[in-house]
Motif scaffolding. Structure first.
Motif, PDB file in Angstrom:
ATOM      1  N   UNK A   6       0.823  -1.205   0.000  1.00 27.22           N
ATOM      2  CA  UNK A   6       0.000   0.000   0.000  1.00 27.22           C
ATOM      3  C   UNK A   6       0.859   1.258   0.000  1.00 27.22           C
ATOM      4  N   UNK A   7       1.871   1.304   0.857  1.00 23.74           N
ATOM      5  CA  UNK A   7       2.716   2.493   0.928  1.00 23.74           C
ATOM      6  C   UNK A   7       3.521   2.691  -0.354  1.00 23.74           C
ATOM      7  N   UNK A   8       3.942   1.613  -0.975  1.00 28.26           N
ATOM      8  CA  UNK A   8       4.665   1.720  -2.242  1.00 28.26           C
ATOM      9  C   UNK A   8       3.735   2.267  -3.327  1.00 28.26           C
ATOM     10  N   UNK A   9       2.496   1.770  -3.349  1.00 22.23           N
ATOM     11  CA  UNK A   9       1.508   2.240  -4.317  1.00 22.23           C
ATOM     12  C   UNK A   9       1.222   3.717  -4.080  1.00 22.23           C
ATOM     13  N   UNK A  10       1.023   4.084  -2.813  1.00 21.85           N
ATOM     14  CA  UNK A  10       0.706   5.474  -2.479  1.00 21.85           C
ATOM     15  C   UNK A  10       1.864   6.396  -2.846  1.00 21.85           C
ATOM     16  N   UNK A  11       3.083   5.944  -2.605  1.00 20.82           N
ATOM     17  CA  UNK A  11       4.252   6.754  -2.929  1.00 20.82           C
ATOM     18  C   UNK A  11       4.330   6.998  -4.434  1.00 20.82           C
ATOM     19  N   UNK A  12       3.973   6.010  -5.209  1.00 22.70           N
ATOM     20  CA  UNK A  12       4.085   6.119  -6.668  1.00 22.70           C
ATOM     21  C   UNK A  12       2.956   6.938  -7.279  1.00 22.70           C
ATOM     22  N   UNK A  14       0.315   8.785  -5.515  1.00 23.09           N
ATOM     23  CA  UNK A  14      -0.345   9.804  -4.713  1.00 23.09           C
ATOM     24  C   UNK A  14      -0.303  11.150  -5.419  1.00 23.09           C
ATOM     25  N   UNK A  15      -1.435  11.832  -5.486  1.00 22.30           N
ATOM     26  CA  UNK A  15      -1.517  13.158  -6.073  1.00 22.30           C
ATOM     27  C   UNK A  15      -1.811  13.165  -7.561  1.00 22.30           C
ATOM     28  N   UNK A  16      -1.839  12.008  -8.197  1.00 26.46           N
ATOM     29  CA  UNK A  16      -2.153  11.956  -9.630  1.00 26.46           C
ATOM     30  C   UNK A  16      -3.658  11.872  -9.818  1.00 26.46           C
ATOM     31  N   UNK A  17      -4.144  12.550 -10.841  1.00 31.62           N
ATOM     32  CA  UNK A  17      -5.565  12.398 -11.155  1.00 31.62           C
ATOM     33  C   UNK A  17      -5.731  11.304 -12.209  1.00 31.62           C
ATOM     34  N   UNK A  18      -6.947  11.039 -12.599  1.00 38.25           N
ATOM     35  CA  UNK A  18      -7.250   9.924 -13.497  1.00 38.25           C
ATOM     36  C   UNK A  18      -6.558  10.066 -14.848  1.00 38.25           C
ATOM     37  N   UNK A  19      -6.498  11.277 -15.397  1.00 37.22           N
ATOM     38  CA  UNK A  19      -5.870  11.451 -16.707  1.00 37.22           C
ATOM     39  C   UNK A  19      -4.369  11.189 -16.639  1.00 37.22           C
ATOM     40  N   UNK A  20      -3.745  11.602 -15.545  1.00 33.80           N
ATOM     41  CA  UNK A  20      -2.316  11.353 -15.385  1.00 33.80           C
ATOM     42  C   UNK A  20      -2.035   9.864 -15.226  1.00 33.80           C
ATOM     43  N   UNK A  21      -2.890   9.171 -14.482  1.00 37.46           N
ATOM     44  CA  UNK A  21      -2.723   7.724 -14.325  1.00 37.46           C
ATOM     45  C   UNK A  21      -2.903   7.005 -15.655  1.00 37.46           C
TER      46      UNK A  21
END
Length: 56
Positions: A6-12, A14-21
């Motif tokens: 979870x923390x690895x996912x959040x670090x990668x 976090x703060x991105x919106x759907x278009x950025x993802x």
């Protein structure tokens, strides 16, 4: 899901919106395809060099 995952996912992400993802996933897929293409071309080049060397 483990806490570490979870923390690895959040670090990668976090703060991105759907278009950025979505764009990130597209770039990762393009990168995968380009690496496969490069590997194929490198193999073809190696084989061509071996054939040329045998003919000389």
């Amino acid at each position: 899901m483990s806490q570490a995952a979870f923390y690895k996912w959040r670090q990668r992400y976090y703060g991105m919106d759907a278009t950025e993802l979505k764009r990130l996933k597209e770039l990762e897929e393009e990168n995968r395809r380009l690496k496969a293409l490069y590997a194929e071309l490198a193999l073809n080049l190696k084989l061509a060099k071996e054939i040329i060397e045998k003919k000389l």
